[in-house]
Design an enzyme around this catalytic site. Structure first.
Site, PDB file in Angstrom:
ATOM      1  N   GLU A 261       0.885  -1.170   0.000  1.00 45.27           N
ATOM      2  CA  GLU A 261       0.000   0.000   0.000  1.00 45.27           C
ATOM      3  C   GLU A 261       0.913   1.207   0.000  1.00 45.27           C
ATOM      4  O   GLU A 261       1.487   1.568   1.018  1.00 45.27           O
ATOM      5  CB  GLU A 261      -0.911  -0.036   1.230  1.00 45.27           C
ATOM      6  CG  GLU A 261      -2.130   0.868   1.109  1.00 45.27           C
ATOM      7  CD  GLU A 261      -1.789   2.336   1.285  1.00 45.27           C
ATOM      8  OE1 GLU A 261      -1.776   3.076   0.258  1.00 45.27           O
ATOM      9  OE2 GLU A 261      -1.512   2.757   2.410  1.00 45.27           O
ATOM     10  N   CYS A 295      -1.683   9.122   2.779  1.00 47.12           N
ATOM     11  CA  CYS A 295      -1.569   8.612   1.408  1.00 47.12           C
ATOM     12  C   CYS A 295      -2.840   8.914   0.625  1.00 47.12           C
ATOM     13  O   CYS A 295      -2.821   8.911  -0.610  1.00 47.12           O
ATOM     14  CB  CYS A 295      -1.268   7.108   1.413  1.00 47.12           C
ATOM     15  SG  CYS A 295      -2.368   6.137   2.442  1.00 47.12           S
TER      16      CYS A 295
END
Length: 509
Positions: A261, A295
């Site tokens: 990720e 993110c």
């Protein structure tokens, strides 16, 4: 103030940084954790040596043999107890997250709430590790698939969510019958020690062995050990694309499994049919929340020319109302960047915006004076740019928001949104059903997360979290992400006295 909070979490004056459970030990170099809030030292943590890493792996391997044979609902009971303890310690752990990482206290509390939520999800999952029954083409045969524990799972996490991302991985891995080895960011090691202390106490109270959960502390070298270790079946790594690419190559070379990720370059498309009040709220929180260090932070606003000036003026006015300061003060909207290296990246990005042709609408800069002594507080920036600029194509972990104009149909905006190498989160603001459905179709967003009338930032634990392209393709947290933490097996049972062969082949024996 923070010393009392650490004591409540079991953190003593100087903690070793390596734990296989109840046993704590480490003899490597000291890591000093400084708070970006005030620049003060929080604690010193001892990093893990390679010899100590080997001890952790051996202890974890032994624990894995016992843990996998405990029924999944019993494993879920341990995670249930973790959720209860986190509810009790939520204010204290939330404050530590805020102080060590720099996010607002409300966001720190929200991060601990995510831990609680994933515990609840995992407890339910512990009774739902379902396989499928499959009809065989051969008479008298039954087929099904089932899932078994992988064994050792390595978890590498980033500084921006110092506790939640560990919990997304660890709770699922634990109910799936895996043991976990956590390498936290060296920028937020005290949060990791606190979480390990909490879980260790629960394991100890249930007479479970050391090694079910372990922590190894240190720099990127430890991440390399984990990635190259054939004994670790799955490496889940959260962080930069650069880091993830190195992990992926190393794990792939040994034919291991990786869950990545990585970075995002997230956009909100604002069509002429958007609710502008919702748009401004979503964009501002997405861009300045956690000081742009998520993110899923909103990096780009792709706005139709018919409403561009209206949206721009509203954003500039909203930015004038943002309070920047101590994140433990609930009156402040934005805290500091994680460290001075992040500040340097931020200032370099602003210069690149100017040299590449962008126009700064809301000026940035480093804040100084009373309350800003750490040197990590910066002003949020808004800039008018073109989507193809190199700096726009790059993820900058800072509160910099790019405004990009489009003048055609929504397909043009979607093409601009997709025209970056990252593919994590995306959103569209519109009240037009056709625009919304197109955005969610296979002709729409190419991201792992696509939202309508909410921003890009954040996600519920019930859905699988992750993205495509250079975001890595991994999925954490909800939905069926649990399957990544298990090995799949197809089983066929013949309950007849005959042995029919595939494709009609016969042996006259």
């Amino acid at each position: 103030m923070i010393r009392k909070e650490l004591e409540k979490l079991g953190i003593k004056e100087e903690n070793p940084g390596t734990s296989t459970g109840a046993n704590w030990f480490a003899s490597g170099e000291l890591i000093t954790s400084f708070s970006p809030v005030d620049g003060k030292e929080i604690a010193k943590v001892t990093s893990t040596t390679y010899t100590e890493y080997e001890d952790v792996i051996q202890t974890a391997t032994t624990a894995a043999q016992l843990w996998k044979d405990i029924p999944a609902p019993k494993r879920g009971e341990i995670v249930r107890q973790l959720g209860i303890k986190l509810r009790e310690l939520k204010p204290v752990l939330g404050k530590l997250v805020s102080y060590e990482m720099g996010k607002s206290y409300q966001e720190g509390l929200g991060e601990v709430q995510e831990m609680i939520d994933i515990c609840d999800f995992a407890v339910g999952l512990s009774r739902q590790l379902y396989g499928n029954t499959i009809h065989s083409e051969r008479p008298g045969h039954r087929m099904y698939d089932q899932y078994h524990p992988l064994g050792l799972v390595g978890i590498i996490t980033a500084f921006n969510f110092p506790v939640a991302v560990w919990s997304w991985n660890a709770t699922l891995a634990l109910v799936c019958g895996d043991v976990v080895i956590w390498k936290p960011s060296e920028k937020t090691p005290v949060c990791a020690l606190a979480c390990q202390h909490i879980l260790v106490e629960i394991l100890k109270n249930n007479n479970l062995p050391d090694g079910i959960s372990s922590v190894v502390t240190g720099d990127a070298e430890i991440g390399k050990w984990i990635s190259a270790d054939k004994r670790i079946a799955l490496v889940s790594a959260t962080g930069s694309t650069r880091m993830g690419r190195a992990v992926a190559v190393t794990v792939a070379e040994r034919l291991g499994k990786s869950l990545l990720e990585l970075g995002g370059n997230n956009a909100i498309i604002v069509t002429p049919n958007a609710d502008l009040k919702m748009t401004i709220i979503g964009a501002v929180f997405g861009a300045v929340g956690t000081a742009g260090q998520r993110c899923t932070s909103t990096r780009r606003l792709i706005i139709h020319e018919d409403i561009y000036n209206t949206v721009k003026a509203a954003l500039v006015a909203a930015y004038a109302q943002i309070h920047i300061g101590d994140p433990l003060d609930v009156q402040n909207h934005m805290g500091p960047l994680i460290d001075k290296a992040a500040v340097e990246t931020y200032t370099a990005a602003i210069e690149k915006i100017k040299t590449q042709g962008g126009q700064i609408l809301v000026e940035g800069g480093i804040l100084s004076g009373e309350g800003y002594e750490s040197g990590c507080y910066v002003k949020p920036v808004i800039a008018e740019v073109e989507n193809h600029y190199d700096i726009v194509q790059t993820e900058t972990f800072a509160p910099i928001l790019y405004l990009i104009k489009y003048n055609g149909e929504v397909q043009q905006a979607i093409a601009l949104q997709n025209d970056v190498v990252q593919g994590l989160s995306s959103a569209i603001m519109t009240s037009d059903l056709r625009e919304a459905e197109l955005f969610l179709s296979n002709k729409g967003s190419d991201c792992g997360i696509a939202n309508v009338n909410i921003g890009t930032s954040g996600a519920e634990i019930g859905g699988a979290f992750g993205g495509e392209k250079e975001t890595g393709g991994g999925r954490e947290s909800g939905s069926d992400a649990w399957k990544l933490y298990m090995r799949r097996q197809t089983n066929t049972i013949n309950y007849t006295t005959d042995l029919p062969l595939a494709q009609g082949i016969t042996f006259n024996l």
